[in-house]
Motif scaffolding. Structure first.
Motif, PDB file in Angstrom:
ATOM      1  N   PRO A   6      41.259  31.936  48.800  1.00  0.00           N
ATOM      2  CA  PRO A   6      39.779  31.601  48.145  1.00  0.00           C
ATOM      3  C   PRO A   6      38.636  31.896  48.894  1.00  0.00           C
ATOM      4  N   GLU A   7      38.786  31.752  50.376  1.00  0.00           N
ATOM      5  CA  GLU A   7      37.742  31.788  51.389  1.00  0.00           C
ATOM      6  C   GLU A   7      37.102  33.329  50.988  1.00  0.00           C
ATOM      7  N   ARG A   8      37.868  34.238  50.548  1.00  0.00           N
ATOM      8  CA  ARG A   8      37.263  35.603  50.311  1.00  0.00           C
ATOM      9  C   ARG A   8      36.202  35.676  49.070  1.00  0.00           C
ATOM     10  N   LEU A   9      36.209  34.654  48.254  1.00  0.00           N
ATOM     11  CA  LEU A   9      35.320  34.632  47.190  1.00  0.00           C
ATOM     12  C   LEU A   9      33.681  34.343  47.674  1.00  0.00           C
ATOM     13  N   TRP A  10      33.749  33.985  48.913  1.00  0.00           N
ATOM     14  CA  TRP A  10      32.545  34.047  49.425  1.00  0.00           C
ATOM     15  C   TRP A  10      31.717  35.187  49.405  1.00  0.00           C
ATOM     16  N   LEU A  11      32.285  36.434  49.519  1.00  0.00           N
ATOM     17  CA  LEU A  11      31.904  37.760  49.426  1.00  0.00           C
ATOM     18  C   LEU A  11      31.222  37.986  48.059  1.00  0.00           C
ATOM     19  N   LEU A  12      31.274  37.213  47.156  1.00  0.00           N
ATOM     20  CA  LEU A  12      30.698  37.271  45.841  1.00  0.00           C
ATOM     21  C   LEU A  12      28.928  37.043  46.141  1.00  0.00           C
ATOM     22  N   LEU A  13      28.767  36.291  47.341  1.00  0.00           N
ATOM     23  CA  LEU A  13      27.236  35.967  47.676  1.00  0.00           C
ATOM     24  C   LEU A  13      26.669  37.268  47.909  1.00  0.00           C
ATOM     25  N   ALA A  14      27.535  38.135  48.422  1.00  0.00           N
ATOM     26  CA  ALA A  14      26.872  39.525  48.875  1.00  0.00           C
ATOM     27  C   ALA A  14      26.583  40.238  47.688  1.00  0.00           C
ATOM     28  N   LEU A  65      31.868  45.602  41.848  1.00  0.00           N
ATOM     29  CA  LEU A  65      32.162  44.835  43.110  1.00  0.00           C
ATOM     30  C   LEU A  65      32.558  43.257  42.881  1.00  0.00           C
ATOM     31  N   GLY A  66      32.082  42.621  42.027  1.00  0.00           N
ATOM     32  CA  GLY A  66      32.564  41.422  41.787  1.00  0.00           C
ATOM     33  C   GLY A  66      34.065  41.307  41.359  1.00  0.00           C
ATOM     34  N   LEU A  67      34.442  42.191  40.690  1.00  0.00           N
ATOM     35  CA  LEU A  67      35.805  42.141  40.186  1.00  0.00           C
ATOM     36  C   LEU A  67      36.777  42.527  41.281  1.00  0.00           C
ATOM     37  N   LEU A  68      36.298  43.522  42.128  1.00  0.00           N
ATOM     38  CA  LEU A  68      37.196  43.899  43.426  1.00  0.00           C
ATOM     39  C   LEU A  68      37.243  42.699  44.421  1.00  0.00           C
ATOM     40  N   ILE A  69      36.211  41.942  44.666  1.00  0.00           N
ATOM     41  CA  ILE A  69      36.232  40.981  45.492  1.00  0.00           C
ATOM     42  C   ILE A  69      37.146  39.732  44.892  1.00  0.00           C
ATOM     43  N   VAL A  70      37.010  39.407  43.451  1.00  0.00           N
ATOM     44  CA  VAL A  70      37.927  38.486  42.990  1.00  0.00           C
ATOM     45  C   VAL A  70      39.388  38.856  43.027  1.00  0.00           C
ATOM     46  N   GLY A  71      39.599  40.241  42.744  1.00  0.00           N
ATOM     47  CA  GLY A  71      41.141  40.648  43.165  1.00  0.00           C
ATOM     48  C   GLY A  71      41.471  40.490  44.602  1.00  0.00           C
ATOM     49  N   PHE A  72      40.330  40.822  45.424  1.00  0.00           N
ATOM     50  CA  PHE A  72      40.657  40.834  46.949  1.00  0.00           C
ATOM     51  C   PHE A  72      41.095  39.367  47.293  1.00  0.00           C
ATOM     52  N   ALA A  73      40.465  38.127  46.532  1.00  0.00           N
ATOM     53  CA  ALA A  73      40.962  36.814  46.747  1.00  0.00           C
ATOM     54  C   ALA A  73      42.247  36.288  46.349  1.00  0.00           C
ATOM     55  N   ARG A  74      43.109  37.230  45.744  1.00  0.00           N
ATOM     56  CA  ARG A  74      44.332  37.145  45.279  1.00  0.00           C
ATOM     57  C   ARG A  74      44.474  36.005  44.428  1.00  0.00           C
ATOM     58  N   PRO A  75      44.012  36.239  43.084  1.00  0.00           N
ATOM     59  CA  PRO A  75      44.388  35.066  42.230  1.00  0.00           C
ATOM     60  C   PRO A  75      45.660  35.109  41.627  1.00  0.00           C
ATOM     61  N   GLN A  76      46.078  33.967  41.218  1.00  0.00           N
ATOM     62  CA  GLN A  76      47.280  33.488  40.612  1.00  0.00           C
ATOM     63  C   GLN A  76      47.084  32.920  39.311  1.00  0.00           C
ATOM     64  N   ALA A  77      48.074  33.201  38.266  1.00  0.00           N
ATOM     65  CA  ALA A  77      47.816  32.493  36.937  1.00  0.00           C
ATOM     66  C   ALA A  77      49.195  32.276  36.425  1.00  0.00           C
ATOM     67  N   GLU A  78      49.389  31.431  35.668  1.00  0.00           N
ATOM     68  CA  GLU A  78      50.574  31.083  34.778  1.00  0.00           C
ATOM     69  C   GLU A  78      50.800  32.130  33.829  1.00  0.00           C
ATOM     70  N   VAL A  79      52.071  32.833  34.027  1.00  0.00           N
ATOM     71  CA  VAL A  79      52.327  34.015  32.921  1.00  0.00           C
ATOM     72  C   VAL A  79      53.363  33.603  32.367  1.00  0.00           C
ATOM     73  N   GLN A  80      53.292  33.837  30.781  1.00  0.00           N
ATOM     74  CA  GLN A  80      54.555  33.864  30.136  1.00  0.00           C
ATOM     75  C   GLN A  80      55.621  35.177  30.278  1.00  0.00           C
ATOM     76  N   VAL A  81      57.056  34.706  30.872  1.00  0.00           N
ATOM     77  CA  VAL A  81      57.843  35.912  31.046  1.00  0.00           C
ATOM     78  C   VAL A  81      59.027  35.766  30.192  1.00  0.00           C
ATOM     79  N   PRO A  82      59.579  36.824  29.610  1.00  0.00           N
ATOM     80  CA  PRO A  82      60.835  36.469  28.884  1.00  0.00           C
ATOM     81  C   PRO A  82      62.092  36.287  30.003  1.00  0.00           C
ATOM     82  N   ARG A  83      62.647  35.287  29.043  1.00  0.00           N
ATOM     83  CA  ARG A  83      63.840  34.842  29.615  1.00  0.00           C
ATOM     84  C   ARG A  83      65.063  35.818  29.710  1.00  0.00           C
ATOM     85  N   GLU A  84      65.860  35.970  30.822  1.00  0.00           N
ATOM     86  CA  GLU A  84      67.027  36.950  30.837  1.00  0.00           C
ATOM     87  C   GLU A  84      68.088  36.438  30.252  1.00  0.00           C
TER      88      GLU A  84
END
Length: 310
Positions: A6-14, A65-84
């Motif tokens: 999350p500290e990488r999100l500070w780059l959004l200030l730039a 630039l904003g989206l690349l920075i958000v991706g650089f901050a390594r976001p994680q989210a809950e994702v629905q995946v099929p059960r095997e």
């Protein structure tokens, strides 16, 4: 959404600083241009250009630039995946009250049709079993992947096919759990459909306790309306209190269905929870991908409108 860095999100200030610098530069350019009174010279210094178009590439570039920075901050989210793999036990009430015609053509026929659709929508690698119950519970189909066998079992469901009169919800759950004991699937679920309260057999509360110990949620569907009657005019209003209590105690879902459409919708909701599981995954690629698309659009817009790259 969470962030691994999350500290990488500070780059959004730039990025915000760049946006502010762009706005200031545009205002200065306008003020500088109006100092020239010679119109020919003004045309050379500040030629006419499409007003809003000249800002599009810059805006897209900043968004990229904003989206690349958000991706650089390594976001994680809950994702629905099929059960095997999973095992699903479907328990259907076949007591006499299920012949009520408040749901056309009758409760049992509508329940059987919806069960066929539900089973057909489950992933083909899932094991599916079928239990019918009235005053007692009977195994119609043990857990199998063969959908034809399950559908044939559903077709055999009829009033009284599971023994004496009554409604043994507790027995239906216990019988379903017994079938699950020999299964090695990493996920299991029991789906119970009935129109009434428990009137015979094992206490549903005890069956729910056992299901909780085994980590098996019980989804329950209360099917029918308050106006249900059977031959002879006997009233058989739906009663879902027992089913609701079982579902809540085991961490399952409870549904009330007063029509065939509502029943299909309930089965669809159950299918989505049975067929998928929630995992926390890295979703940085989403933001990086969109950012790259915006960069491409910015380049195309600049080349098309101004014959140059931004």
């Amino acid at each position: 959404m969470t962030w691994l860095s999350p500290e990488r999100l500070w780059l959004l200030l730039a990025v915000a600083a760049l946006a502010a610098a762009y706005v200031i530069a545009q205002r200065r350019r306008s003020r500088y241009a109006v100092r020239f009174t010679n119109l020919k010279l003004l045309d050379r210094v500040a030629p006419k250009r499409p007003g809003w178009r000249r800002h599009v590439p810059a805006g897209l570039f900043l968004a990229m630039l904003g989206l690349l920075i958000v991706g650089f901050a390594r976001p994680q989210a809950e994702v629905q995946v099929p059960r095997e793999r999973a095992t699903v036990l479907v328990a259907v009430d076949v007591s006499r009250s299920m012949l009520a015609s408040d749901v056309a053509p009758d409760r049992l026929s509508a329940a059987k049709a919806a069960a066929v659709e539900f089973v057909g929508d489950l992933p083909e690698q899932f094991n599916v079993g079928l239990v019918g119950f009235a005053g007692s519970a009977s195994v119609f189909v043990p857990p199998v992947t063969d959908r034809a066998s399950v559908n044939a079992g559903i077709a055999r469901l009829s009033e009284g096919a599971a023994g004496r009169a009554g409604t043994a919800i507790g027995d239906a759950i216990a019988t379903s759990l017994d079938l699950l004991r020999g299964e090695d699937a990493p996920s299991a679920r029991v789906v119970v459909l009935s129109d009434g309260a428990n009137t015979s057999g094992q206490d549903p509360v005890e069956a729910a306790r056992l299901a909780t110990e085994l980590g098996v949620p019980v989804d329950a569907i209360s099917f029918g309306t308050a106006a249900g009657t059977i031959e002879g005019g006997q009233a058989v209003p739906v009663d879902g209190q027992t089913l609701q209590a079982v579902a809540e105690a085991t961490g399952g879902n409870y549904f009330e269905a007063g029509s065939a459409d509502e029943l299909r919708a309930a089965y669809a909701d159950i299918g989505s929870s049975v067929g998928y599981e929630t995992e926390v995954q890295d979703v940085s690629a989403r933001f990086i991908g969109v950012g790259l698309v915006l960069a491409l659009i910015a380049a195309l817009a600049s080349m098309f409108w101004f014959a140059r790259l931004p």
